[in-house]
Design a protein around this motif. Structure first.
Motif, PDB file in Angstrom:
ATOM      1  N   ASN A 164       0.856  -1.157   0.006  1.00 16.35           N
ATOM      2  CA  ASN A 164      -0.046  -0.110  -0.027  1.00 16.35           C
ATOM      3  C   ASN A 164       0.842   1.226  -0.023  1.00 16.35           C
ATOM      4  O   ASN A 164       0.593   2.271  -0.511  1.00 16.35           O
ATOM      5  CB  ASN A 164      -0.996   0.176   1.227  1.00 16.35           C
TER       6      ASN A 164
ATOM      7  N   SER B 127       2.101   1.385  -3.351  1.00 17.08           N
ATOM      8  CA  SER B 127       0.949   1.786  -4.627  1.00 17.08           C
ATOM      9  C   SER B 127       0.385   3.208  -4.402  1.00 17.08           C
ATOM     10  O   SER B 127       0.000   3.822  -5.376  1.00 17.08           O
ATOM     11  CB  SER B 127      -0.226   0.762  -4.511  1.00 17.08           C
TER      12      SER B 127
ATOM     13  N   VAL C  28       3.116  -2.472  -8.601  1.00 18.97           N
ATOM     14  CA  VAL C  28       3.959  -2.846  -7.576  1.00 18.97           C
ATOM     15  C   VAL C  28       4.361  -4.322  -7.643  1.00 18.97           C
ATOM     16  O   VAL C  28       3.410  -5.243  -7.950  1.00 18.97           O
ATOM     17  CB  VAL C  28       3.288  -2.844  -6.103  1.00 18.97           C
TER      18      VAL C  28
ATOM     19  N   SER D 131      -4.417  -2.804  -2.041  1.00 16.66           N
ATOM     20  CA  SER D 131      -4.691  -2.564  -3.662  1.00 16.66           C
ATOM     21  C   SER D 131      -4.016  -3.521  -4.563  1.00 16.66           C
ATOM     22  O   SER D 131      -3.140  -3.347  -5.345  1.00 16.66           O
ATOM     23  CB  SER D 131      -3.907  -1.194  -3.829  1.00 16.66           C
TER      24      SER D 131
ATOM     25  N   LYS E 139      -3.079  -3.168  -8.465  1.00 13.25           N
ATOM     26  CA  LYS E 139      -1.770  -2.572  -8.547  1.00 13.25           C
ATOM     27  C   LYS E 139      -0.808  -3.624  -8.717  1.00 13.25           C
ATOM     28  O   LYS E 139       0.305  -3.379  -9.235  1.00 13.25           O
ATOM     29  CB  LYS E 139      -1.490  -1.602  -7.974  1.00 13.25           C
TER      30      LYS E 139
END
Length: 230
Positions: free
Chosen positions: A24, A27, A33, A56, A59
């Motif tokens: 996180n 991101s 990531v 997240s 991503k």
């Protein structure tokens, strides 16, 4: 260096929480990531706990830190564990796009076994891993990099293969020493009494990276040592 100790169930949960924090954090500023994962018994509990984290995932791109040169559906495949315990539940729930999962596709008909293709797959996103999770072996190896072996001496920038792994099976693919060193964050596990000597070697300043490849994690600026041996 950040050290976390405790019982395995506690460590599984806390390790998942730490990986979630890292994902996180990255991101927030990055489009993607990259997360590199191993197989093995030590990590399955972490994967289960990752499913419960607020991440997240859209991503995140999941790669293999190492893999056996076997078909993806083989019981020996590291990806099979990742797929069954983490990737498939995330895709099924709609949290992770299926195209964000990057297994190493071994091709016995190619001279490089598929390395060039996998390298290019990473390069379309990044030339390094944001986060790596590795588990030390009894001998202090991580991924497919073994002590005093051709794998730890190889200077290639991305992925390498070996046909002479000291630990069966002999044929493996692994992130290279250079690729591991370029990671932004690294989490290493020393779980189980059989890893006690490996942890001792890791802490021994007289030993080199060639003698104890787990020490590569110390080259990563942001590193986390997880163990139930203290």
């Amino acid at each position: 260096m950040n050290i976390l100790t405790g019982a395995k169930e506690y460590l599984d949960k806390k390790t998942a929480e730490q990986i979630a924090k890292l994902i996180n954090k990255y991101s927030e500023k990055q489009t993607f990531v990259t997360l590199a994962l191993p197989g093995g018994r030590s990590v399955s509990g972490i994967f289960s706990n990752l499913l419960e984290q607020n991440i997240s995932w859209n991503k995140v791109h999941i790669f293999l830190i190492d893999e056996r040169l076997v078909p993806l559906n083989s019981e020996e495949s590291n990806f099979r564990l990742i797929k069954d315990t983490l990737a498939t539940p995330l895709v099924t729930s709609g949290k992770l796009p299926p195209e964000n999962i990057h297994p190493f596709k071994y091709d016995k008909n190619l001279s490089d076994s598929g390395l060039a293709s996998y390298e290019q797959e990473l390069l379309t996103i990044s030339n390094y891993f944001d986060i790596i999770l590795v588990s030390s072996g009894e001998d202090g190896h991580i991924a497919g990099l073994f002590p005093n072996h051709e794998t730890i001496l190889n200077t290639h920038q991305f992925f390498i293969t070996t046909n002479s792994s000291p630990k069966p099976p002999e044929k493996r693919m692994t992130a290279s020493r250079s690729l591991i060193e370029r990671s932004k964050s690294a989490v290493i596990l020393f779980i189980g009494d059989a890893k006690r000597q490996a942890l001792s070697n890791f802490d021994n300043p007289a030993l080199t990276i060639e003698q104890c490849p787990a020490k590569l994690v110390k080259k990563v600026h942001d590193n986390y040592i997880i163990t139930d041996l203290i």
